[in-house]
Design a protein around this motif. Structure first.
Motif, PDB file in Angstrom:
ATOM      1  N   ARG A  50      30.897-133.936 -66.095  1.00 30.47           N
ATOM      2  CA  ARG A  50      29.708-133.606 -66.897  1.00 30.47           C
ATOM      3  C   ARG A  50      30.132-132.746 -68.079  1.00 30.47           C
ATOM      4  O   ARG A  50      31.060-131.939 -67.982  1.00 30.47           O
ATOM      5  CB  ARG A  50      28.681-132.859 -66.039  1.00 30.47           C
ATOM      6  CG  ARG A  50      28.300-133.593 -64.767  1.00 30.47           C
ATOM      7  CD  ARG A  50      27.425-132.733 -63.880  1.00 30.47           C
ATOM      8  NE  ARG A  50      26.128-132.496 -64.478  1.00 30.47           N
ATOM      9  CZ  ARG A  50      25.255-131.580 -64.054  1.00 30.47           C
ATOM     10  NH1 ARG A  50      25.595-130.790 -63.042  1.00 30.47           N
ATOM     11  NH2 ARG A  50      24.097-131.438 -64.635  1.00 30.47           N
ATOM     12  N   THR A  51      29.453-132.924 -69.175  1.00 34.42           N
ATOM     13  CA  THR A  51      29.721-132.114 -70.351  1.00 34.42           C
ATOM     14  C   THR A  51      28.865-130.855 -70.321  1.00 34.42           C
ATOM     15  O   THR A  51      27.845-130.801 -69.638  1.00 34.42           O
ATOM     16  CB  THR A  51      29.429-132.904 -71.630  1.00 34.42           C
ATOM     17  OG1 THR A  51      28.045-133.320 -71.623  1.00 34.42           O
ATOM     18  CG2 THR A  51      30.319-134.132 -71.725  1.00 34.42           C
ATOM     19  N   SER A  54      29.569-124.028 -68.036  1.00 36.21           N
ATOM     20  CA  SER A  54      29.049-123.342 -66.853  1.00 36.21           C
ATOM     21  C   SER A  54      29.223-121.842 -67.037  1.00 36.21           C
ATOM     22  O   SER A  54      30.292-121.382 -67.457  1.00 36.21           O
ATOM     23  CB  SER A  54      29.775-123.805 -65.597  1.00 36.21           C
ATOM     24  OG  SER A  54      29.677-125.207 -65.451  1.00 36.21           O
ATOM     25  N   THR A  74      32.919-127.306 -68.737  1.00 36.36           N
ATOM     26  CA  THR A  74      32.839-128.067 -67.489  1.00 36.36           C
ATOM     27  C   THR A  74      33.951-129.107 -67.349  1.00 36.36           C
ATOM     28  O   THR A  74      34.707-129.101 -66.369  1.00 36.36           O
ATOM     29  CB  THR A  74      31.466-128.749 -67.388  1.00 36.36           C
ATOM     30  OG1 THR A  74      30.452-127.768 -67.546  1.00 36.36           O
ATOM     31  CG2 THR A  74      31.299-129.427 -66.035  1.00 36.36           C
ATOM     32  N   LEU A  75      34.081-130.011 -68.297  1.00 37.60           N
ATOM     33  CA  LEU A  75      35.054-131.093 -68.162  1.00 37.60           C
ATOM     34  C   LEU A  75      36.502-130.602 -68.238  1.00 37.60           C
ATOM     35  O   LEU A  75      37.324-130.978 -67.381  1.00 37.60           O
ATOM     36  CB  LEU A  75      34.791-132.171 -69.224  1.00 37.60           C
ATOM     37  CG  LEU A  75      35.650-133.437 -69.104  1.00 37.60           C
ATOM     38  CD1 LEU A  75      35.472-134.076 -67.731  1.00 37.60           C
ATOM     39  CD2 LEU A  75      35.291-134.428 -70.216  1.00 37.60           C
ATOM     40  N   TRP A 121      31.291-127.981 -62.071  1.00 40.26           N
ATOM     41  CA  TRP A 121      30.678-129.291 -62.301  1.00 40.26           C
ATOM     42  C   TRP A 121      29.176-129.272 -62.013  1.00 40.26           C
ATOM     43  O   TRP A 121      28.373-129.811 -62.769  1.00 40.26           O
ATOM     44  CB  TRP A 121      31.371-130.334 -61.422  1.00 40.26           C
ATOM     45  CG  TRP A 121      30.754-131.693 -61.493  1.00 40.26           C
ATOM     46  CD1 TRP A 121      31.020-132.675 -62.404  1.00 40.26           C
ATOM     47  CD2 TRP A 121      29.741-132.229 -60.622  1.00 40.26           C
ATOM     48  NE1 TRP A 121      30.249-133.782 -62.160  1.00 40.26           N
ATOM     49  CE2 TRP A 121      29.446-133.525 -61.066  1.00 40.26           C
ATOM     50  CE3 TRP A 121      29.059-131.732 -59.519  1.00 40.26           C
ATOM     51  CZ2 TRP A 121      28.517-134.341 -60.446  1.00 40.26           C
ATOM     52  CZ3 TRP A 121      28.127-132.537 -58.891  1.00 40.26           C
ATOM     53  CH2 TRP A 121      27.859-133.821 -59.348  1.00 40.26           C
ATOM     54  N   ALA A 124      26.703-127.302 -64.791  1.00 37.44           N
ATOM     55  CA  ALA A 124      26.896-127.565 -66.218  1.00 37.44           C
ATOM     56  C   ALA A 124      25.658-127.130 -67.001  1.00 37.44           C
ATOM     57  O   ALA A 124      24.527-127.521 -66.672  1.00 37.44           O
ATOM     58  CB  ALA A 124      27.179-129.050 -66.445  1.00 37.44           C
ATOM     59  N   ASP A 125      25.879-126.297 -68.039  1.00 39.63           N
ATOM     60  CA  ASP A 125      24.810-125.763 -68.892  1.00 39.63           C
ATOM     61  C   ASP A 125      23.811-124.908 -68.106  1.00 39.63           C
ATOM     62  O   ASP A 125      22.664-124.737 -68.535  1.00 39.63           O
ATOM     63  CB  ASP A 125      24.060-126.891 -69.618  1.00 39.63           C
ATOM     64  CG  ASP A 125      24.906-127.521 -70.715  1.00 39.63           C
ATOM     65  OD1 ASP A 125      25.745-126.808 -71.304  1.00 39.63           O
ATOM     66  OD2 ASP A 125      24.733-128.735 -70.973  1.00 39.63           O
ATOM     67  N   SER A 393      20.664-128.668 -59.829  1.00 37.52           N
ATOM     68  CA  SER A 393      21.910-129.418 -59.742  1.00 37.52           C
ATOM     69  C   SER A 393      21.649-130.812 -59.165  1.00 37.52           C
ATOM     70  O   SER A 393      20.758-131.000 -58.329  1.00 37.52           O
ATOM     71  CB  SER A 393      22.906-128.656 -58.851  1.00 37.52           C
ATOM     72  OG  SER A 393      24.048-129.439 -58.608  1.00 37.52           O
TER      73      SER A 393
END
Length: 432
Positions: A50-51, A54, A74-75, A121, A124-125, A393
């Motif tokens: 995922r882009t 975190s 994340t990635l 992961w 993310a965001d 999530s």
């Protein structure tokens, strides 16, 4: 998969005083399992990565020392961790190939890296409050730790304690009533210990004196206590909740200086009296079992009762009183539900915590410290699914609830070492 490889050559004796060559069993179990998790981690964190970024929040607003938030892309984090996981897997395979044992600390590092990658992961965001995650994990683990300590004591002396669930539930029910009537949580705590002793007393009487199958007695006791407390809750507590089911909860006690340590302080040193008793109980049980005369006798009775009997140890009495002690410890865990967490008794409120504690005993290989760590793992997995559901999530909550049981299966299968209980556990002793 295992193969037997020679270490010294030749394999046959070369002289009258020389024995056969030493052999080492090469087991590829650990590298194989690590390899599976490495592939799964790569698929999750890289292939389906995922882009975003975190955010790991390391401090609460009330902390004296404020730590900055940690931002993890994340990635890229998933790629780096996947490489590290692959390296550890390759290292473990090389160690097995060269007849070395894969150390537990290396497996622990692998697990921590996999956890960090998964959290990055999954969030993310989003923001993950690390102190809150750890604090909630400890709170959920407290009754499991008390139950696991009771299970360790009981099984070390030779009695399988399947009745931990009943002891927890009896402790929760009794502490709620006594504390509500007296408005003294300490009296409720003592009452919970007495209730745990009474349940374990029945287990000891039937399994030790009358040689009834210990597992069957434990299951029956769980059903009996569940039904009895459920009936009394509906007929007595619910109609009189104001007087019988409003126990005062223990207040949190902040330990000076220690409570201000970043991350660790809010988690371990801003707790209630029951949690501080738990710290003492873990240390006392560990020291008592492995460093005192009481512990030596307890382990002797659980490993070889006939030999213990020949040197003058009362096997029946030792088992009886230690099973009762185990019930008292488990009763403290039940009191945490009503006096430290929920604040009132609810029907079947332990929700299978006793069986999870029993799994922690096996996972911890009948060692108080390891069983405590296993219980903390269960608490962490349970609280993690709550946190992930709050931040939205994509991980299903059912998977997180399933995770600790999968870890237990791997542990029992030999990932963290051979799981062998006390030799005489579950076997009645009939004096010849």
């Amino acid at each position: 998969m295992s193969t037997i490889a020679p270490v010294n050559q030749p394999t046959q004796p070369t002289g009258p005083d020389e024995g056969p060559a030493t052999t080492v069993i090469k087991s590829w179990k650990v590298p194989s399992i690590l390899g599976v998790f490495t592939v799964l981690g790569f698929l999750l964190m890289v292939v389906f990565g995922r882009t975003g970024t975190s955010t790991m929040v390391l401090s609460t607003s009330s902390d004296l020392i404020q730590l900055p938030d940690v931002l993890l892309p994340t990635l890229p984090t998933g790629i780096v961790i996947s490489i590290l996981l692959a390296g550890i897997t390759a290292l473990s395979a090389w160690m097995v190939q060269t007849h070395r044992k894969v150390p537990l600390w290396l497996i622990s590092v692998f697990a921590v890296l996999l956890l960090i990658g998964f959290l990055t992961w999954a969030s993310a965001d989003e923001r993950i409050p690390v102190p809150g995650l750890l604090f909630g994990s400890l709170s959920l683990a407290v009754p499991l730790i008390f139950g696991a300590l009771g299970g360790v004591i009981s099984e070390r002396v030779g009695v399988v304690n399947v009745a931990i669930e009943g002891q927890l539930l009896a402790g929760a029910f009794t502490s709620a009533i006594v504390a509500s009537v007296t408005q003294q949580p300490l009296l409720g705590l003592l009452a919970a210990m007495v209730a745990g002793v009474l349940v374990s007393f029945v287990l000891a009487a039937f399994s030790i004196k009358y040689f009834v199958d210990q597992v069957i007695v434990g299951v029956v006791l769980n059903v009996l206590v569940t039904g009895l407390t459920g009936f009394l809750f509906s007929e007595v507590l619910a109609p009189n909740a104001a007087t019988l089911n409003q126990p005062p909860k223990f207040e949190r006690i902040n330990i000076p200086l220690l409570s201000e340590i970043p991350i660790v302080g809010p988690v371990f040193f801003r707790q209630t009296l029951i949690v501080y008793i738990m710290y003492i109980a873990v240390a006392a049980v560990y020291y008592g079992i492995f460093h005192t005369k009481w512990g030596l006798r307890l382990r002797a009775v659980g490993e070889h009762p006939q030999a213990a009997d020949t040197v003058g140890i009362n096997v029946t009495g030792t088992r009886f009183w230690n099973v009762s002690l185990a019930g008292a410890v488990a009763g403290l865990g039940g009191a945490y539900f009503t006096l430290g967490s929920v604040g009132a008794f609810g029907k079947e409120m332990t929700a299978g915590a006793g069986f999870i504690a029993l799994a922690a005993v096996i996972f911890g290989r009948w060692d108080p410290i390891r069983a405590t760590l296993a219980a903390l793992l269960f608490g962490f997995a349970s609280n993690l699914q709550n946190v992930l559901s709050i931040i939205g999530s994509p991980v299903p909550s059912e998977f997180m609830l399933m995770l600790p049981y999968l870890v237990t299966i791997f542990a029992v299968a030999g990932l963290v070492g051979q799981s062998r209980g006390p030799a005489a556990s579950g076997k009645p002793y009939i004096k010849s």
